[in-house]
Structures are given as structure tokens and as C-alpha cells.
Design a protein around this motif. Structure first.
Motif: not given
Length: 400
Positions: A35-43
Motif C-alpha cells: 500500500e502506497q497511499p501517499s504516492l500520486s498516480i504519476e509517482q
């Protein structure tokens, strides 16, 4: 060239030349990403590209597979959040094709084309898939669409693929014209040069006069492959490309190369099968072809030896890695000898220009210094460093 050989050659042509050096892996199931909730789709997409680059650069098949698995898993998470994301679908299609998961690739590309019918990457991707499946008409349709919107840098590749599809469909004249466009667009493109030879060989089945042109084009293709090795002499990829070039000239049974086909054409035929009787006035030409065939056989043997030395180098470098036996002088000397052997054999293969690339020399120098750190009087290491004009150590000299 038989119809079966052409079909196989056309499909192999899609993967560049990697198929000549090793088998492609099967489909890779995506891993479940953390889970990487802090990342944006671009990231996340940037991370996917990084994982893909690392997989491409990895020498370890298991590591590369795991990296691809992680990349596809991350893309799956993106598409759960945003199913219509164009870039995520394109990357999913392209990475899935690399792992031979064509069903998943097709679905991803279709999702893109549903929203962007003229998308270049989706159309060329679909064209590749249909060529691999030998559905030539479908491939032609998508590749013609891709050609209309292709960026200049990709135009030669689209035309090459379109030529493959046209040849597969039996439209040899159109295929030859299209592949000639691809070569003219990028005269150094080995894939385009290779494809032109394959299509010309197939065309010679109906028109034997094409063989002379095929032989001339094949020699030009081989020269470009040799130049590629001179420019990147320690690359397995350039060596695999050179191997493919030699195989179009001389191939093992049952499917002959251009030289073998041309040689057979110099003999009289009975019921469309060559005899052992030369056609009148063809003796000198047949002799020249036989000598060229002998030269190619020798070069193929030397190339195989160079490729084996690359395999030996990987094993020997691993033997002196930190977790193995880096303090074993004998193993370090064996590594130095392997570097020297690979340099010498590659120079024999394509000429002394390979020494201009210092990559292998620098690695040999590093090995010599490692040897001297363990055995300061080691004659072999000292002799090599003296021969290449390198100091015995990287440490600055100390004053009195």
C-alpha cells in the motif's frame, strides 16, 4: 526460404535479436504491491518505469522477473484507482508483451484505443500482437493506423513491422517497397536491414533473380552488425545482432541462408531440385561463394567462442564478488585472464578498434589492483598494468 521458415522468421523479427541469444520468458503474474497511499498516480508510474529499467539492465533472470512482477502489480493498483488512465494502460500493454502475456496486453491496448483511436503506442502494440499471432490483415490495419501518426523517430520501425505483415499476407511487392522505406529512413537500423533480407529471401522463392539482391543486401546488413560490435564490443546485444546477421548468410538445416541458396542456384536443376552439376560458366562464381561460405563458418565459430567467454566472465566475476571469494588470488588471476581472452577474441572477430572502448580494460586494471593488494609482487598483474600504462595503485604517492 520455406513458408514455415518465413512465418517463424517474421515472428522472431519482432523481438529484435534477443531471440537468437536466449529464449524469452513466459508470462509473469503481477505481484501485489504494498500500500502506497501517499504516492500520486504519476509517482507510481515513475516507479514502474524505474522498475522496468532495472529489469532490462539486470543480468539475473530471477531478479528481472521479480522486478517486472512488481511493475505490473503497481500498474494493476493504478488501474484499480483509475481504469481509463491512458499511460497506465499503455505501460501495462507494453510490459505484458515483454512477458508474453498477450491477452493482458491486448486488453490494455483496446482500453486505450476505445478512448484514443489514433494512439500511436496502442496501435503499434496491437500490430505487434497480431503479427505474433500471424493474423496478418489485422496487423496491417493497426500498423497502417500507427504509420499515419508515428513520430519521426519511430517511423522506420512501424514501416518495418508493416512490411512483415504485408509479407505474411503474401503481398511481397508491397512488403519489399515498405521495408525499403524503413531502410531508407534509417540505413543503420539492423532490424530493418534484417527484415529486408528475410523478405527478399521469401520473394526469391517465386523469383530466383531476387537472390543476387538478397546476397548483396545481406552483406550490407552484416557489415552494419560488425560496425555495431566495434562501437559496443562488450555488449551481448550487439553480439547477438551479429549472430543473427551471420545466420541469414549461413543457417543450419533444414532452412538455408542466402549464401547456401545462392550457391544452389548455380547448379542445374531436375524437377526443381539442384543437382551436383554446375551450370555452364558458373564455376568461378561457385568457387567464390564456397570460399565466402568457409569464411562465414569460421567467423560463426569465433563468435560462438566470444559468446561463451561472456558466459565465463559472468561466472568468474561472481566467484570474486564480496559474498564469495574476493581474497582468492588464483580466482582474481583467472578473472584477469578472462578479460584478456575476451578482448583478444573480440579483436580477432571484428578488428582492433574494439580496444578503443576502455570498459573491459578498466575492469581488468581494477582486478590487477585487487590482486596486488593481496599479492604485492604478483608478476601477472604488474605486467598487465605496465602494458596498458596504468599505475600500480590508485593511492597517491607519499612523500619522504
Amino acid at each position: 526460404m520455406s513458408a514455415r521458415h518465413l512465418a517463424v522468421a517474421l515472428v522472431l523479427g519482432l523481438s529484435g535479436f534477443t531471440a537468437t541469444a536466449q529464449e524469452r520468458p513466459g508470462p509473469v503474474a503481477p505481484a501485489s504491491p504494498p500500500e502506497q497511499p501517499s504516492l500520486s498516480i504519476e509517482q507510481v508510474l515513475g516507479r514502474v518505469r524505474e522498475l522496468h529499467d532495472r529489469a532490462q539492465a539486470s543480468r539475473n533472470a530471477q531478479e528481472a522477473e521479480q522486478l517486472m512482477r512488481e511493475a505490473l502489480g503497481a500498474l494493476g493498483a493504478v488501474l484499480q484507482r483509475e481504469p481509463a488512465n491512458i499511460e497506465a494502460n499503455l505501460l501495462t500493454g507494453e510490459l505484458s508483451m515483454e512477458t508474453n502475456d498477450y491477452d493482458r496486453a491486448r486488453t490494455a491496448f483496446k482500453d486505450v484505443l476505445r478512448n484514443e483511436p489514433s494512439n500511436f503506442r496502442a496501435n503499434i502494440g496491437m500490430g505487434r500482437i497480431w503479427i505474433t499471432s500471424r493474423y496478418w490483415r489485422q496487423a496491417i490495419s493497426f500498423l497502417e493506423a500507427a504509420e499515419k501518426v508515428a513520430p519521426q523517430a519511430s517511423l522506420s520501425e512501424v514501416r518495418r513491422l508493416l512490411a512483415l505483415a504485408l509479407a505474411g499476407s503474401g503481398a511481397m511487392d508491397k512488403a519489399l517497397a515498405k521495408v525499403q522505406e524503413a531502410v531508407q529512413g534509417n540505413p543503420r537500423d539492423l532490424d530493418a536491414l534484417h527484415t529486408r533480407v528475410l523478405i527478399r529471401m521469401a520473394a526469391s522463392k517465386a523469383n530466383p533473380e531476387e537472390l543476387a539482391t538478397a546476397l548483396k543486401e545481406d552483406e550490407a546488413y552484416l557489415q552494419q552488425a560488425v560496425d555495431g560490435v566495434r562501437q559496443q564490443p562488450w555488449s551481448r546485444n550487439t553480439l547477438a545482432q551479429l549472430s543473427a546477421a551471420y545466420q541469414t548468410l549461413m543457417a543450419p538445416p533444414p532452412d538455408p541462408g542466402v549464401l547456401q541458396l545462392y550457391h544452389s542456384s548455380l547448379y542445374e536443376q531436375v524437377r526443381k531440385q539442384p543437382t551436383d552439376k554446375l551450370r555452364p560458366g558458373k564455376g568461378a562464381e561457385a568457387a567464390a561463394i564456397l570460399v565466402r561460405m568457409a569464411e562465414v563458418l569460421r567467423q560463426q565459430s569465433l563468435l560462438n567462442l566470444v559468446l561463451q567467454e561472456h558466459d565465463a566472465l559472468v561466472l568468474t566475476e561472481r566467484a570474486v564478488a564480496p559474498d564469495y571469494a574476493p581474497s582468492n588470488v588464483k580466482y582474481q588471476e583467472h578473472l584477469l585472464a578472462t578479460y584478456q581472452q575476451l578482448q583478444e577474441l573480440t579483436a580477432r572477430l571484428v578488428g582492433p578498434d574494439v580496444y578503443k572502448d576502455a570498459t573491459l580494460r578498466d575492469r581488468a586494471v581494477t582486478t590487477c589492483r585487487a590482486i596486488l593488494a593481496l599479492d604485492p609482487q604478483n608478476e601477472r598483474a604488474r605486467a598487465y598494468l605496465e602494458a596498458v600504462g596504468a599505475p600500480l595503485t590508485t593511492q597517491p604517492a607519499t612523500g619522504p
